[in-house]
Design a protein around this motif. Structure first.
Motif, PDB file in Angstrom:
ATOM      1  N   LEU A  69      94.387 -35.987 -46.281  1.00 34.06           N
ATOM      2  CA  LEU A  69      95.714 -35.868 -46.911  1.00 34.06           C
ATOM      3  C   LEU A  69      95.556 -35.664 -48.424  1.00 34.06           C
ATOM      4  N   THR A  70      94.621 -36.397 -49.002  1.00 37.44           N
ATOM      5  CA  THR A  70      94.363 -36.309 -50.442  1.00 37.44           C
ATOM      6  C   THR A  70      93.904 -34.900 -50.819  1.00 37.44           C
ATOM      7  N   VAL A  71      92.986 -34.346 -50.014  1.00 39.02           N
ATOM      8  CA  VAL A  71      92.456 -33.008 -50.302  1.00 39.02           C
ATOM      9  C   VAL A  71      93.553 -31.956 -50.110  1.00 39.02           C
ATOM     10  N   ALA A  72      94.308 -32.060 -49.023  1.00 44.63           N
ATOM     11  CA  ALA A  72      95.383 -31.089 -48.773  1.00 44.63           C
ATOM     12  C   ALA A  72      96.408 -31.128 -49.908  1.00 44.63           C
ATOM     13  N   ASP A  73      96.721 -32.327 -50.367  1.00 44.24           N
ATOM     14  CA  ASP A  73      97.684 -32.487 -51.471  1.00 44.24           C
ATOM     15  C   ASP A  73      97.200 -31.753 -52.723  1.00 44.24           C
ATOM     16  N   GLN A  74      95.882 -31.814 -52.970  1.00 44.48           N
ATOM     17  CA  GLN A  74      95.336 -31.092 -54.143  1.00 44.48           C
ATOM     18  C   GLN A  74      95.546 -29.585 -53.987  1.00 44.48           C
TER      19      GLN A  74
ATOM     20  N   ILE B 264     104.093 -36.644 -51.274  1.00 41.21           N
ATOM     21  CA  ILE B 264     103.000 -37.566 -51.625  1.00 41.21           C
ATOM     22  C   ILE B 264     103.101 -37.860 -53.119  1.00 41.21           C
ATOM     23  N   LEU B 265     103.305 -39.127 -53.462  1.00 46.77           N
ATOM     24  CA  LEU B 265     103.447 -39.494 -54.876  1.00 46.77           C
ATOM     25  C   LEU B 265     102.069 -39.684 -55.512  1.00 46.77           C
ATOM     26  N   SER B 266     101.147 -40.261 -54.752  1.00 49.32           N
ATOM     27  CA  SER B 266      99.751 -40.338 -55.217  1.00 49.32           C
ATOM     28  C   SER B 266      98.862 -40.792 -54.076  1.00 49.32           C
ATOM     29  N   SER B 267      97.582 -40.452 -54.209  1.00 48.27           N
ATOM     30  CA  SER B 267      96.572 -40.918 -53.247  1.00 48.27           C
ATOM     31  C   SER B 267      95.406 -41.505 -54.023  1.00 48.27           C
ATOM     32  N   HIS B 268      94.729 -42.451 -53.392  1.00 49.89           N
ATOM     33  CA  HIS B 268      93.665 -43.191 -54.070  1.00 49.89           C
ATOM     34  C   HIS B 268      92.533 -43.378 -53.080  1.00 49.89           C
ATOM     35  N   ILE B 269      91.397 -42.700 -53.300  1.00 48.83           N
ATOM     36  CA  ILE B 269      90.299 -42.818 -52.334  1.00 48.83           C
ATOM     37  C   ILE B 269      89.046 -43.355 -53.008  1.00 48.83           C
TER      38      ILE B 269
ATOM     39  N   GLY C 112      87.003 -47.651 -43.630  1.00 52.64           N
ATOM     40  CA  GLY C 112      86.073 -47.387 -42.535  1.00 52.64           C
ATOM     41  C   GLY C 112      84.638 -47.258 -42.991  1.00 52.64           C
ATOM     42  N   GLY C 113      83.807 -46.771 -42.096  1.00 47.84           N
ATOM     43  CA  GLY C 113      82.362 -46.659 -42.311  1.00 47.84           C
ATOM     44  C   GLY C 113      82.060 -45.926 -43.606  1.00 47.84           C
ATOM     45  N   GLY C 114      80.964 -46.343 -44.234  1.00 47.46           N
ATOM     46  CA  GLY C 114      80.543 -45.712 -45.492  1.00 47.46           C
ATOM     47  C   GLY C 114      80.095 -46.715 -46.537  1.00 47.46           C
ATOM     48  N   PHE C 115      80.911 -47.693 -46.965  1.00 44.94           N
ATOM     49  CA  PHE C 115      82.342 -47.793 -46.670  1.00 44.94           C
ATOM     50  C   PHE C 115      83.141 -46.726 -47.413  1.00 44.94           C
ATOM     51  N   THR C 116      84.243 -46.330 -46.792  1.00 48.39           N
ATOM     52  CA  THR C 116      85.237 -45.512 -47.466  1.00 48.39           C
ATOM     53  C   THR C 116      86.565 -46.223 -47.303  1.00 48.39           C
ATOM     54  N   TRP C 117      87.468 -46.054 -48.266  1.00 46.18           N
ATOM     55  CA  TRP C 117      88.802 -46.616 -48.097  1.00 46.18           C
ATOM     56  C   TRP C 117      89.779 -45.871 -49.011  1.00 46.18           C
ATOM     57  N   GLY C 118      91.051 -46.047 -48.723  1.00 46.42           N
ATOM     58  CA  GLY C 118      92.026 -45.340 -49.542  1.00 46.42           C
ATOM     59  C   GLY C 118      93.451 -45.669 -49.154  1.00 46.42           C
ATOM     60  N   ALA C 119      94.369 -45.158 -49.968  1.00 46.65           N
ATOM     61  CA  ALA C 119      95.807 -45.357 -49.723  1.00 46.65           C
ATOM     62  C   ALA C 119      96.579 -44.144 -50.230  1.00 46.65           C
ATOM     63  N   SER C 120      97.696 -43.860 -49.594  1.00 49.91           N
ATOM     64  CA  SER C 120      98.606 -42.804 -50.058  1.00 49.91           C
ATOM     65  C   SER C 120     100.016 -43.362 -50.099  1.00 49.91           C
ATOM     66  N   LEU C 121     100.699 -43.091 -51.193  1.00 46.97           N
ATOM     67  CA  LEU C 121     102.091 -43.505 -51.334  1.00 46.97           C
ATOM     68  C   LEU C 121     102.963 -42.264 -51.159  1.00 46.97           C
ATOM     69  N   ILE C 122     103.887 -42.326 -50.206  1.00 48.88           N
ATOM     70  CA  ILE C 122     104.639 -41.126 -49.823  1.00 48.88           C
ATOM     71  C   ILE C 122     106.132 -41.429 -49.746  1.00 48.88           C
ATOM     72  N   ARG C 123     106.922 -40.565 -50.370  1.00 46.29           N
ATOM     73  CA  ARG C 123     108.381 -40.623 -50.163  1.00 46.29           C
ATOM     74  C   ARG C 123     108.689 -39.649 -49.052  1.00 46.29           C
ATOM     75  N   MET C 124     109.238 -40.147 -47.932  1.00 41.53           N
ATOM     76  CA  MET C 124     109.459 -39.303 -46.764  1.00 41.53           C
ATOM     77  C   MET C 124     110.676 -38.398 -46.981  1.00 41.53           C
TER      78      MET C 124
END
Ligand code: UT7
Length: 324
Positions: A121-126, A182-187, A312-324
């Motif tokens: 989602l983060t990459v597509a948003d870019q 998408i207001l912002s994403s954080h990975i 998840g594995g890696g570890f990797t983690w992230g969040a996206s804030l979205i106004r629907m």
């Protein structure tokens, strides 16, 4: 004016076959009660023989396109998050592209295991915000059943198969939190923990795809810390508090991780979308599956502020804030 990536459609697909805890308890040394108490999982969907990640992904994608009211020819980008591609190469995204009848634009896979959908989602948003694409399909799809040692009670009870998808469309916004999209994403990633959750195979390290290995207790501990941190990070960027969030759509790994994170944050449990009881952990598919379910049943409505998170594995983690 800025560009925002708005979610204009959601879709989901679960394999028909449901495997209950009782069925597992008949095969390995476990009980329905243990699984429910330690994980909150009652059942999971498992792909049929010959049913691949691309099959689930294509069905979820078709449903997302239908809900968006557009055809595949309107897409110029497909990003598919998976740790269980049909083949080592080509990318499963390209197989889905072919099945959808889309023959232009770009299609590729992203691998960040359970955080894969947030990464995708983060990459597509870019791409959308820089004007390189107008309409993107983002899919999380997995057949983790193929990576499980079905004799290992520590892991095989925890996972399921499925796919979820969203269609993103580039639209103008004002650059504030009232914008839809998408207001912002954080990975994030931290490779020091590579060995805590992995497969013991893969194309460049062995001749087999390997099986899933996990140091469950350590993963659990890190998950609660990182998820709470990244939720705080997303809110801080927008000077928001948890009271501003209408729905939390978390990665569905374990009910206790979910509850632990919500408790650590002090968030209202009734505003959390939960599917882990019926889906188990579907890795990259878990967030879009939960999102699609809550949109379809009318809990998540246009204008709602939704926070997605995963680890998840890696570890990797992230969040996206979205106004629907
Ligand atoms: O997306 C991220 C992916 N992964 C996760 O999020 C998983 C994170 N971890 C977890 O969800 C939990 O750590 C587990 C569910 C994997 C395990 O729960 P736990 O409360 O941490 O249990 P434990 O590892 O401390 O194991 C307790 C006991 C062990 O027995 P001993 O060694 O104490 O005698 C296990 O052998 O429970 C046993 N056990 C089981 N017993 C019955 C482990 N699996 C089972 C089982 N049925 N299926």
């Amino acid at each position: 004016m800025i560009t925002r990536s708005r979610i204009i459609g959601c879709g989901a697909c679960l394999p028909d076959r449901i495997v209950t805890n009782a069925e597992l308890a008949a095969r390995i040394d476990t009980t329905h009660e243990w699984i429910v108490e330690r994980t909150g999982i009652f059942e999971r969907h498992v792909a049929a023989e010959g049913e691949c990640t691309s099959d689930l992904a294509t069905r979820a994608a078709e449903r997302a396109l239908a809900s968006a009211g557009i055809g595949a020819s309107a897409l110029d980008l497909i990003i598919l998050a998976t740790a269980t591609p049909d083949h080592t190469f080509p990318a499963t995204a390209v197989r889905v592209q072919g099945r959808l009848g889309m023959n232009r634009g770009a299609a590729f896979d992203i691998q960040a295991v359970c955080s894969g959908f947030i990464y995708a989602l983060t990459v597509a948003d870019q791409f959308l915000r820089t004007g390189q694409a107008q309409t993107a399909l983002v899919i999380g799809a997995e057949t983790f059943s193929r990576l499980l040692n079905w004799e290992d009670r520590n892991t095989c009870v925890l996972f399921g198969d499925g796919a979820g998808a969203v269609v993103l469309h580039a639209e103008p916004g004002e650059g504030n939190a009232r914008d839809r999209g998408i207001l912002s994403s954080h990975i994030h990633a931290d490779g020091r923990y590579y060995d805590l959750l992995k497969t013991d195979g893969g194309p460049s390290s062995s001749r087999s795809i390997g099986l899933l290995r996990m140091v469950g207790r350590e993963v659990f501990r890190h998950a609660v810390i990182h998820l709470a941190d990244v939720v705080g990070e997303a809110l801080a960027v927008h000077h928001m508090t948890l009271a501003d969030i209408d729905w939390l759509v978390p990665h569905q790994a374990n009910r206790r991780i979910l509850d632990g994170t919500v408790r650590k944050l002090g968030f209202a449990p009734e505003k959390v979308v939960v599917t882990v009881d019926r889906h188990a952990n579907t890795s990259a598919a878990s967030v879009p599956l939960a999102l699609a379910e809550a949109v379809a049943d009318g809990r998540i409505c246009p204008g709602h502020l939704v926070l997605l998170e995963a680890m998840g594995g890696g570890f990797t983690w992230g969040a996206s804030l979205i106004r629907m």
